[in-house]
Scaffold this motif. Structure first.
Motif, PDB file in Angstrom:
ATOM      1  N   LEU A 252       0.827  -1.201   0.000  1.00 40.16           N
ATOM      2  CA  LEU A 252       0.000   0.000   0.000  1.00 40.16           C
ATOM      3  C   LEU A 252       0.867   1.258   0.000  1.00 40.16           C
ATOM      4  CD1 LEU A 252      -2.783  -1.030   2.551  1.00 40.16           C
ATOM      5  CD2 LEU A 252      -2.978  -0.875   0.055  1.00 40.16           C
ATOM      6  N   ALA A 253       1.977   1.222   0.756  1.00 42.20           N
ATOM      7  CA  ALA A 253       2.896   2.361   0.752  1.00 42.20           C
ATOM      8  C   ALA A 253       3.436   2.610  -0.649  1.00 42.20           C
ATOM      9  CB  ALA A 253       4.040   2.119   1.736  1.00 42.20           C
ATOM     10  N   GLY A 254       3.830   1.538  -1.327  1.00 41.90           N
ATOM     11  CA  GLY A 254       4.331   1.683  -2.687  1.00 41.90           C
ATOM     12  C   GLY A 254       3.287   2.248  -3.634  1.00 41.90           C
ATOM     13  N   LEU A 255       2.046   1.812  -3.487  1.00 36.90           N
ATOM     14  CA  LEU A 255       0.981   2.311  -4.359  1.00 36.90           C
ATOM     15  C   LEU A 255       0.712   3.796  -4.112  1.00 36.90           C
ATOM     16  CD1 LEU A 255      -1.511  -0.710  -4.175  1.00 36.90           C
ATOM     17  CD2 LEU A 255      -0.098  -0.038  -6.125  1.00 36.90           C
ATOM     18  N   PHE A 256       0.639   4.187  -2.837  1.00 38.94           N
ATOM     19  CA  PHE A 256       0.419   5.600  -2.530  1.00 38.94           C
ATOM     20  C   PHE A 256       1.589   6.450  -3.016  1.00 38.94           C
ATOM     21  CE2 PHE A 256      -2.763   4.345   0.822  1.00 38.94           C
ATOM     22  CZ  PHE A 256      -3.808   5.075   0.297  1.00 38.94           C
ATOM     23  N   TRP A 257       2.795   5.975  -2.800  1.00 36.43           N
ATOM     24  CA  TRP A 257       3.959   6.751  -3.243  1.00 36.43           C
ATOM     25  C   TRP A 257       4.045   6.809  -4.764  1.00 36.43           C
ATOM     26  CZ3 TRP A 257       8.276   4.971   0.707  1.00 36.43           C
ATOM     27  CH2 TRP A 257       8.030   5.630   1.931  1.00 36.43           C
ATOM     28  N   ALA A 258       3.609   5.752  -5.445  1.00 34.85           N
ATOM     29  CA  ALA A 258       3.562   5.791  -6.905  1.00 34.85           C
ATOM     30  C   ALA A 258       2.590   6.874  -7.373  1.00 34.85           C
ATOM     31  CB  ALA A 258       3.152   4.432  -7.452  1.00 34.85           C
ATOM     32  N   MET A 259       1.459   7.004  -6.674  1.00 32.86           N
ATOM     33  CA  MET A 259       0.498   8.056  -7.008  1.00 32.86           C
ATOM     34  C   MET A 259       1.062   9.438  -6.683  1.00 32.86           C
ATOM     35  SD  MET A 259      -2.974   6.168  -5.665  1.00 32.86           S
ATOM     36  CE  MET A 259      -4.119   7.368  -6.331  1.00 32.86           C
ATOM     37  N   ALA A 260       1.871   9.523  -5.617  1.00 30.11           N
ATOM     38  CA  ALA A 260       2.525  10.803  -5.311  1.00 30.11           C
ATOM     39  C   ALA A 260       3.474  11.201  -6.429  1.00 30.11           C
ATOM     40  CB  ALA A 260       3.273  10.701  -3.983  1.00 30.11           C
ATOM     41  N   MET A 261       4.250  10.230  -6.949  1.00 26.27           N
ATOM     42  CA  MET A 261       5.151  10.512  -8.066  1.00 26.27           C
ATOM     43  C   MET A 261       4.371  10.931  -9.304  1.00 26.27           C
ATOM     44  SD  MET A 261       7.755   7.282  -7.540  1.00 26.27           S
ATOM     45  CE  MET A 261       8.485   7.478  -9.163  1.00 26.27           C
ATOM     46  N   GLY A 262       3.207  10.323  -9.517  1.00 27.67           N
ATOM     47  CA  GLY A 262       2.394  10.663 -10.680  1.00 27.67           C
ATOM     48  C   GLY A 262       1.622  11.947 -10.524  1.00 27.67           C
ATOM     49  N   THR A 263       1.640  12.519  -9.322  1.00 26.95           N
ATOM     50  CA  THR A 263       0.975  13.794  -9.075  1.00 26.95           C
ATOM     51  C   THR A 263       1.966  14.938  -8.970  1.00 26.95           C
ATOM     52  OG1 THR A 263      -0.773  12.641  -7.859  1.00 26.95           O
ATOM     53  CG2 THR A 263      -0.611  15.021  -7.530  1.00 26.95           C
ATOM     54  N   ARG A 264       3.060  14.686  -8.277  1.00 25.94           N
ATOM     55  CA  ARG A 264       4.106  15.694  -8.044  1.00 25.94           C
ATOM     56  C   ARG A 264       5.451  15.025  -8.297  1.00 25.94           C
ATOM     57  NH1 ARG A 264       4.877  21.169  -7.952  1.00 25.94           N
ATOM     58  NH2 ARG A 264       6.181  21.875  -6.203  1.00 25.94           N
ATOM     59  N   PRO A 265       5.951  15.018  -9.542  1.00 20.69           N
ATOM     60  CA  PRO A 265       7.178  14.281  -9.865  1.00 20.69           C
ATOM     61  C   PRO A 265       8.391  14.708  -9.040  1.00 20.69           C
ATOM     62  CG  PRO A 265       6.058  14.996 -11.861  1.00 20.69           C
ATOM     63  CD  PRO A 265       5.352  15.650 -10.723  1.00 20.69           C
ATOM     64  N   SER A 266       8.414  15.951  -8.555  1.00 16.90           N
ATOM     65  CA  SER A 266       9.573  16.420  -7.785  1.00 16.90           C
ATOM     66  C   SER A 266       9.707  15.702  -6.444  1.00 16.90           C
ATOM     67  CB  SER A 266       9.464  17.933  -7.546  1.00 16.90           C
ATOM     68  OG  SER A 266       8.303  18.249  -6.790  1.00 16.90           O
ATOM     69  N   LEU A 267       8.684  14.944  -6.035  1.00 17.30           N
ATOM     70  CA  LEU A 267       8.783  14.164  -4.801  1.00 17.30           C
ATOM     71  C   LEU A 267       9.520  12.849  -5.007  1.00 17.30           C
ATOM     72  CD1 LEU A 267       5.171  14.623  -3.339  1.00 17.30           C
ATOM     73  CD2 LEU A 267       7.273  15.763  -2.605  1.00 17.30           C
ATOM     74  N   SER A 268       9.860  12.515  -6.236  1.00 13.36           N
ATOM     75  CA  SER A 268      10.505  11.235  -6.526  1.00 13.36           C
ATOM     76  C   SER A 268      11.819  11.047  -5.773  1.00 13.36           C
ATOM     77  CB  SER A 268      10.730  11.087  -8.033  1.00 13.36           C
ATOM     78  OG  SER A 268       9.499  11.122  -8.727  1.00 13.36           O
ATOM     79  N   PRO A 269      12.716  12.056  -5.693  1.00 10.97           N
ATOM     80  CA  PRO A 269      13.944  11.842  -4.913  1.00 10.97           C
ATOM     81  C   PRO A 269      13.667  11.528  -3.441  1.00 10.97           C
ATOM     82  CG  PRO A 269      14.175  13.759  -6.339  1.00 10.97           C
ATOM     83  CD  PRO A 269      12.740  13.356  -6.403  1.00 10.97           C
ATOM     84  N   ALA A 270      12.699  12.214  -2.832  1.00 11.36           N
ATOM     85  CA  ALA A 270      12.372  11.946  -1.433  1.00 11.36           C
ATOM     86  C   ALA A 270      11.844  10.532  -1.271  1.00 11.36           C
ATOM     87  CB  ALA A 270      11.353  12.963  -0.928  1.00 11.36           C
ATOM     88  N   ILE A 271      10.994  10.111  -2.181  1.00  8.93           N
ATOM     89  CA  ILE A 271      10.433   8.763  -2.107  1.00  8.93           C
ATOM     90  C   ILE A 271      11.531   7.721  -2.289  1.00  8.93           C
ATOM     91  CG2 ILE A 271       8.907   7.151  -3.310  1.00  8.93           C
ATOM     92  CD1 ILE A 271       7.044   9.541  -3.825  1.00  8.93           C
ATOM     93  N   ALA A 272      12.482   7.990  -3.173  1.00 13.20           N
ATOM     94  CA  ALA A 272      13.591   7.050  -3.381  1.00 13.20           C
ATOM     95  C   ALA A 272      14.430   6.903  -2.111  1.00 13.20           C
ATOM     96  CB  ALA A 272      14.458   7.519  -4.546  1.00 13.20           C
ATOM     97  N   VAL A 273      14.773   8.016  -1.483  1.00 10.88           N
ATOM     98  CA  VAL A 273      15.594   7.957  -0.263  1.00 10.88           C
ATOM     99  C   VAL A 273      14.820   7.278   0.868  1.00 10.88           C
ATOM    100  CG1 VAL A 273      16.785   9.323   1.485  1.00 10.88           C
ATOM    101  CG2 VAL A 273      16.908  10.002  -0.919  1.00 10.88           C
ATOM    102  N   MET A 274      13.540   7.610   1.017  1.00  7.26           N
ATOM    103  CA  MET A 274      12.740   6.985   2.061  1.00  7.26           C
ATOM    104  C   MET A 274      12.571   5.489   1.817  1.00  7.26           C
ATOM    105  SD  MET A 274       9.921  10.050   2.437  1.00  7.26           S
ATOM    106  CE  MET A 274       8.914   9.286   3.697  1.00  7.26           C
TER     107      MET A 274
END
Length: 536
Positions: A252-274
């Motif tokens: 579920l975390a991966g799915l929500f974070w995938a949607m975050a990347m698809g909404t605000r791509p600039s969050l991708s580095p934060a999601i990668a580090v987390m």
């Protein structure tokens, strides 16, 4: 005589059990009344905060109509709705087509030639078939959700960006409250209910948040949507790796974070580090050599993120025939984005300048209600800071002045540094959780810190995570007093002062936002009442 070893337990401990230093002290027993206060008080508090946010996003009309008879929830921009119409038709462009008056210009990207003819901030691109189309540079996930609504409720249904902004804001608040409840139950159980209610209210009523939602347009919908999915994914990550490993929660975390990347791509580095922090946490719980234990969790978290990356590349190729093209240079903004790209719209040298601006830009004091607003001019910066000639400064209120309650976010950092200095560093759940929040805040706003533009809304890329870290810091600061059975008068006094100022700025900021005068124009009767009340 041979010494006998103690008999081993016939039942081995489960491989996903928390390690010893993860276990907090036993929570004090809660009485029946305390449990009812918790069950009823938290939902009621969340509901009250949501009503405050709705008050500002509708200019005080709440669920009524404006002076022109239009519904309070019917206004603002509808970019995502237009893209959803395109999705319903099987296209990746907006259903609306550029006018011939625009595309017939010698240079339709020149602001002097496209003024009055363009769809502001949309992407204009001529495809291989020779047809001009509009696209959006904002992530497509909210539009995909709106498309689902249209397929269910009818294609004539209109979902404004205002609706999405408020929906995502409420989702962020709810996920934040769930995270605080989880932390109180599993990590800092001795936290009093008063401090639980306090940090939830703090997270939902920060100045930047109310300033942000006072103008609910597509810019706010995109940023708030990214935070909504990011915080929801963070809650699932805590369920999946905070104290025990649960691959379903990590999925579920991966799915929500995938949607975050698809909404605000600039969050991708934060999601990668987390995500790497989660991997390290899982390995510490089950053992890095126990691949049968951690591999399902890694796949559950990683596959949705890889799928999101693949879909982004495919989406870009379908639009621009280039998977790495996001369309910035084709944007119809107030300036020529091609020229801005040549000058450089992003640089690591700008981090120092932007950090100084976002932290220290003072609020603007005015003589009439609402008395306090953000500063829309160039802040005073040291001469050593890099400030290119084409850099733009929009309205900003420095966090050091507007939100002193967030100072408590340094407490987890100080405690971690103290542990390291005493050579007692460990990876317990409390420290890992607080570091997740701080890393999410810092890396989340890092892409915005490299841009040649500062604006209040970019602070939302770090604010929800920063509020979580500050909330944990407040609880950690109070814990020694609570465990010793002492009253923390000094800490309570500090909290009262900084929270009172933060709330005051927040309530005043909500009356201005990005559109000063919009509240007065949309609800003149209520505005006049405020003017008279404060003048008296």
């Amino acid at each position: 005589m041979t010494e006998l070893s103690p008999p081993s337990s016939s039942i081995d401990p489960p491989p996903y059990a928390p390690v010893a230093n993860d276990l907090p002290l036993a929570a004090p027993a809660e009485g029946r009344w305390e449990r009812w206060i918790l069950r009823l008080g938290v939902p009621l508090l969340i509901l009250v905060i949501m009503q405050v946010q709705i008050f500002y996003t509708t200019s005080g009309h709440m669920y009524g109509t404006t002076k022109r008879g239009a519904h309070a929830w019917w206004g603002g921009s509808h970019y995502y709705n237009a893209l959803a119409d395109g999705f319903v038709k099987g296209e990746v462009s907006l259903a609306e087509r550029p006018s011939a008056d625009l595309t017939s210009q010698a240079d339709p990207y020149d602001p002097a030639q496209n003024s009055g003819r363009k769809l502001h901030d949309a992407i204009l691109f001529k495809g291989a078939d020779g047809e001009w189309r509009y696209y959006l540079y904002w992530g497509p996930v909210p539009a995909a959700l709106v498309a689902v609504v249209k397929l269910i409720a009818g294609t004539e249904t209109v979902v404004h960006d205002q609706h999405l902004t408020m929906l995502f804001s409420c989702m962020t608040l709810l996920s934040t409250a769930l995270i605080f409840l989880w932390i109180r139950r599993h990590l800092i159980p001795e936290t009093p209910l008063t401090l639980l209610f306090f940090v939830i209210a703090m997270a939902g009523l920060l100045p930047t948040q109310l300033y942000f939602i006072a103008r609910p347009m597509v810019y706010e919908a995109s940023i708030q949507g990214g935070q909504a999915f990011l915080i929801a994914g963070t809650f699932c990550a805590l369920l999946g790796a905070g104290t025990r490993v649960r691959w379903v929660a990590l999925l579920l975390a991966g799915l929500f974070w995938a949607m975050a990347m698809g909404t605000r791509p600039s969050l991708s580095p934060a999601i990668a580090v987390m995500s790497f922090m989660i991997a390290g946490r899982v390995w510490s719980l089950v053992g890095i050599r126990n691949w049968r234990a951690w591999l399902p969790s890694a796949l559950a978290l990683g596959l949705p993120l890889l799928l999101a990356l693949g879909l982004w590349l495919t989406y870009n190729y379908a639009r621009f025939q280039d998977p790495l093209e996001f369309g910035f240079i084709y944007q119809l903004a107030g300036t020529d984005t091609r020229r801005l790209a040549e000058l450089g719209y992003s640089s690591w040298r700008l981090i120092e300048t932007n950090v100084t601006s976002y932290l220290t830009t003072p609020v603007k004091i005015i003589g009439t209600f609402p008395f306090i607003t953000a500063t829309g001019s160039l802040p005073e910066l040291p001469l050593t800071h890099y400030v290119p000639a084409h850099m733009a400064f929009e309205s900003t209120g420095g966090l050091l002045w507007t939100s002193p309650i967030l100072y408590f976010a340094v407490v987890p950092l100080l405690l971690a540094a103290l542990e390291w200095r005493r050579r007692r560093a460990n990876s317990n759940a409390e420290k890992w959780t607080s570091m997740m929040f701080i890393v999410g805040a810092v890396v989340g706003i890092l892409p915005a810190l490299t841009l040649t533009a500062t604006t209040m809304r970019y602070l939302m890329d770090c604010l929800p995570m920063l509020a979580l870290a500050a909330g944990v810091g407040i609880w950690q600061a109070a814990r020694p007093f609570v465990r010793a059975g002492r009253t923390y008068y000094t800490l309570a006094g500090i909290l009262w002062v900084v929270s009172a100022w933060t709330l005051l700025v927040a309530l005043m900021f909500g009356f201005t936002g990005y559109s000063p005068g919009a509240f007065e124009e949309r609800n003149p009767k209520l505005w006049q009442k405020f003017q008279v009340f404060f003048a008296s």
